[in-house]
Scaffold this motif. Sequence first.
Motif, PDB file in Angstrom:
ATOM      1  N   MET A 145       7.217 -15.991  -1.882  1.00 30.04           N
ATOM      2  CA  MET A 145       7.400 -14.791  -1.061  1.00 30.04           C
ATOM      3  C   MET A 145       6.246 -14.664  -0.073  1.00 30.04           C
ATOM      4  N   ASN A 146       6.554 -14.187   1.114  1.00 27.87           N
ATOM      5  CA  ASN A 146       5.549 -14.025   2.153  1.00 27.87           C
ATOM      6  C   ASN A 146       4.433 -13.106   1.702  1.00 27.87           C
ATOM      7  N   LYS A 147       3.186 -13.493   2.037  1.00 27.44           N
ATOM      8  CA  LYS A 147       2.033 -12.702   1.603  1.00 27.44           C
ATOM      9  C   LYS A 147       2.069 -11.289   2.171  1.00 27.44           C
ATOM     10  N   LEU A 148       2.520 -11.152   3.394  1.00 23.39           N
ATOM     11  CA  LEU A 148       2.601  -9.826   4.011  1.00 23.39           C
ATOM     12  C   LEU A 148       3.569  -8.930   3.251  1.00 23.39           C
ATOM     13  N   ILE A 149       4.715  -9.491   2.870  1.00 18.51           N
ATOM     14  CA  ILE A 149       5.695  -8.707   2.112  1.00 18.51           C
ATOM     15  C   ILE A 149       5.128  -8.316   0.760  1.00 18.51           C
ATOM     16  N   LEU A 150       4.454  -9.256   0.105  1.00 21.14           N
ATOM     17  CA  LEU A 150       3.852  -8.955  -1.196  1.00 21.14           C
ATOM     18  C   LEU A 150       2.810  -7.842  -1.083  1.00 21.14           C
ATOM     19  N   SER A 151       1.951  -7.925  -0.085  1.00 22.35           N
ATOM     20  CA  SER A 151       0.913  -6.905   0.079  1.00 22.35           C
ATOM     21  C   SER A 151       1.527  -5.537   0.338  1.00 22.35           C
ATOM     22  N   ILE A 152       2.601  -5.490   1.133  1.00 25.46           N
ATOM     23  CA  ILE A 152       3.295  -4.213   1.387  1.00 25.46           C
ATOM     24  C   ILE A 152       3.905  -3.678   0.099  1.00 25.46           C
ATOM     25  N   LEU A 153       4.512  -4.571  -0.682  1.00 21.81           N
ATOM     26  CA  LEU A 153       5.128  -4.162  -1.950  1.00 21.81           C
ATOM     27  C   LEU A 153       4.088  -3.606  -2.913  1.00 21.81           C
ATOM     28  N   PHE A 154       2.966  -4.321  -3.082  1.00 26.76           N
ATOM     29  CA  PHE A 154       1.913  -3.853  -3.979  1.00 26.76           C
ATOM     30  C   PHE A 154       1.368  -2.495  -3.521  1.00 26.76           C
ATOM     31  N   THR A 155       1.160  -2.350  -2.220  1.00 30.19           N
ATOM     32  CA  THR A 155       0.616  -1.099  -1.691  1.00 30.19           C
ATOM     33  C   THR A 155       1.607   0.052  -1.873  1.00 30.19           C
ATOM     34  N   PHE A 156       2.884  -0.226  -1.688  1.00 27.00           N
ATOM     35  CA  PHE A 156       3.911   0.812  -1.864  1.00 27.00           C
ATOM     36  C   PHE A 156       3.929   1.316  -3.306  1.00 27.00           C
ATOM     37  N   VAL A 157       3.858   0.394  -4.266  1.00 24.61           N
ATOM     38  CA  VAL A 157       3.846   0.789  -5.680  1.00 24.61           C
ATOM     39  C   VAL A 157       2.605   1.621  -5.992  1.00 24.61           C
ATOM     40  N   LEU A 158       1.460   1.216  -5.456  1.00 20.80           N
ATOM     41  CA  LEU A 158       0.226   1.970  -5.662  1.00 20.80           C
ATOM     42  C   LEU A 158       0.356   3.393  -5.122  1.00 20.80           C
ATOM     43  N   LEU A 159       0.833   3.535  -3.886  1.00 21.17           N
ATOM     44  CA  LEU A 159       0.967   4.859  -3.281  1.00 21.17           C
ATOM     45  C   LEU A 159       1.971   5.718  -4.042  1.00 21.17           C
ATOM     46  N   ALA A 160       3.041   5.074  -4.549  1.00 25.20           N
ATOM     47  CA  ALA A 160       4.032   5.816  -5.326  1.00 25.20           C
ATOM     48  C   ALA A 160       3.404   6.412  -6.579  1.00 25.20           C
ATOM     49  N   TYR A 161       2.578   5.613  -7.270  1.00 25.26           N
ATOM     50  CA  TYR A 161       1.948   6.155  -8.477  1.00 25.26           C
ATOM     51  C   TYR A 161       0.920   7.234  -8.142  1.00 25.26           C
ATOM     52  N   VAL A 162       0.181   7.055  -7.044  1.00 27.69           N
ATOM     53  CA  VAL A 162      -0.801   8.070  -6.639  1.00 27.69           C
ATOM     54  C   VAL A 162      -0.114   9.414  -6.419  1.00 27.69           C
ATOM     55  N   ILE A 163       1.048   9.403  -5.813  1.00 27.66           N
ATOM     56  CA  ILE A 163       1.801  10.644  -5.583  1.00 27.66           C
ATOM     57  C   ILE A 163       2.241  11.254  -6.913  1.00 27.66           C
ATOM     58  N   ILE A 164       2.760  10.416  -7.804  1.00 28.67           N
ATOM     59  CA  ILE A 164       3.170  10.904  -9.133  1.00 28.67           C
ATOM     60  C   ILE A 164       1.988  11.512  -9.873  1.00 28.67           C
ATOM     61  N   ASP A 165       0.843  10.859  -9.785  1.00 33.24           N
ATOM     62  CA  ASP A 165      -0.363  11.344 -10.459  1.00 33.24           C
ATOM     63  C   ASP A 165      -0.779  12.719  -9.931  1.00 33.24           C
ATOM     64  N   ILE A 166      -0.684  12.910  -8.633  1.00 36.46           N
ATOM     65  CA  ILE A 166      -1.060  14.207  -8.042  1.00 36.46           C
ATOM     66  C   ILE A 166      -0.085  15.295  -8.474  1.00 36.46           C
ATOM     67  N   VAL A 167       1.207  14.996  -8.480  1.00 40.23           N
ATOM     68  CA  VAL A 167       2.234  15.991  -8.811  1.00 40.23           C
ATOM     69  C   VAL A 167       2.130  16.438 -10.262  1.00 40.23           C
ATOM     70  N   TYR A 168       1.892  15.493 -11.159  1.00 34.91           N
ATOM     71  CA  TYR A 168       1.895  15.811 -12.598  1.00 34.91           C
ATOM     72  C   TYR A 168       0.483  15.835 -13.190  1.00 34.91           C
ATOM     73  N   ASN A 169      -0.516  16.092 -12.385  1.00 35.88           N
ATOM     74  CA  ASN A 169      -1.903  16.075 -12.851  1.00 35.88           C
ATOM     75  C   ASN A 169      -2.145  17.053 -13.988  1.00 35.88           C
ATOM     76  N   ASP A 170      -1.682  18.304 -13.843  1.00 38.36           N
ATOM     77  CA  ASP A 170      -1.946  19.328 -14.863  1.00 38.36           C
ATOM     78  C   ASP A 170      -1.260  18.991 -16.181  1.00 38.36           C
ATOM     79  N   GLU A 171      -0.011  18.543 -16.109  1.00 34.25           N
ATOM     80  CA  GLU A 171       0.707  18.191 -17.329  1.00 34.25           C
ATOM     81  C   GLU A 171       0.038  17.025 -18.056  1.00 34.25           C
ATOM     82  N   ILE A 172      -0.396  16.035 -17.306  1.00 34.92           N
ATOM     83  CA  ILE A 172      -1.071  14.883 -17.920  1.00 34.92           C
ATOM     84  C   ILE A 172      -2.394  15.310 -18.536  1.00 34.92           C
ATOM     85  N   TRP A 173      -3.117  16.216 -17.877  1.00 36.55           N
ATOM     86  CA  TRP A 173      -4.397  16.686 -18.414  1.00 36.55           C
ATOM     87  C   TRP A 173      -4.205  17.408 -19.742  1.00 36.55           C
ATOM     88  N   ASP A 174      -3.185  18.271 -19.818  1.00 37.22           N
ATOM     89  CA  ASP A 174      -2.931  19.004 -21.066  1.00 37.22           C
ATOM     90  C   ASP A 174      -2.571  18.052 -22.201  1.00 37.22           C
TER      91      ASP A 174
END
Length: 466
Positions: free
Chosen positions: A1-30
């Motif tokens: 697979m093209n390196k550019l596509i892989l880097s975009i895919l990895f970055t997209f997954v990272l950003l997706a989790y960062v958003i989830i982490d921000i949304v559910y921060n309080d629940e995860i802390w409890d």
Amino acid sequence: MNKLILSILFTFVLLAYVIIDIVYNDEIWDASKQLAISMQQTTPFFERLVYEFFTYIVFIPPIAAFYCFVYDNNKLNSLLYLSVVVVSVTTNEILKNIYHQARPYMIEPDIKSLKCNSDYGKPSGHSQNSMVMLILMPAILFPSLKQLQRQKVQVEFQEQFENSGNFTGYTIPNLENSDLGNSKLQDSKNVQSKCKIVMKLILIIFILLSIVMTGLSRIFLGVHSIGQVLLGWVWGLYITLMYIFIIHSSLRDYIIRQLTPKKSGLEQMNHFIPISFLMLLALLGLSIGLLKLNSLVYYDDLEMDKWIQRINECQSTNYTRVSPQILYNSCLQFTGIGAMITGLLVGAVLVQGTYEEGLFNKWKSKIPMQQQMKRILLLLLPFLFLIPFLFIASNNVIIEFTCKIVPLSFGAGFIINGVYPYLLRRFNLQIPGDFLFLYKRRSFQNDQSYDSLQKHMLSETQQNDL
């Protein structure tokens, strides 16, 4: 697979989790609070020792990398491995300043402080760095593990065949023409396959267990929440995947091309010295900028006083907001470890040495133990000059940062790639395969070529054997 596509895919997954982490921060802390309280109340003494062990396991991989650099052929990968670890550590500390989240023991009275870390908690540095270190170890630091069992089985088979009395003088690949060779070779291949599968399974289980237990140990000790550990794992996996699939092969090939023994490739890399210092200044500016930004934004925050109070209770100290060891001060001063990469680059360029991979282990076995000990001393002794910097102490974090952390980090890198190769040449202790190898040595007045050195060492070895 093209390196550019892989880097975009990895970055997209990272950003997706960062958003989830921000949304559910309080629940995860409890949820994390309840888990930490439960673990601290019911964990037996033996299990506590296990958690203590895994919280310190992150110190083992850098030691292994240092061992590879000194004793093994895999010297370039060892330096690249340490550089990736430095990048991970620096990234983690910058992220901690962005999130500005306290550790659980600082704000939860019911959670015991079994460790007394004084910087911010999110993301977990131990979780992030254990992910990077442990996955990269078999990937780039010890790639020979894949061939270890195969070579072992081939050697055992060869010895058995020679002892059988049917030895024809041919090696294993030439035995395929005989029925005995075919049957034994097939058996050996089956054993090889089983050994490789078992070895890989054990390695995978150990790596996964160590990563998981490192994260759990930080929750048990009260210094991280579940959310901080998970975010550390995600960032660590992102850095690891980006390096393995996008960066490593291209970077390594480029360095190898510059370090070929047929030309002084590093003469073409002189521009790396100003570039490396500019990068160091940029990192220093980023650190100081974040320091000032945090002090302006959070200086009047009363919560920080409570956090500092808990730290002082845990450590029996009297830290204040401006103490270099406290919160964002402690976190930022260690970003100076990026200076180590600058020291490595500057040392390599100034030395103008070469590197031919795969020769070191062959020649190392031919030199006496006394000379091997001298080589180790020549690596360790220059570090004595860095000891005075360890005693620099100031209540001003910027002074301690620029006068202590940066010189220590830069000096360590410069000693490894600059001072050490020079001392080896100066005392005629270099061997082919060293990094960086200076093949024009003073002891060869008539012929200073690389080939003459090999012939000279080979003749000395043969004389010693006689």
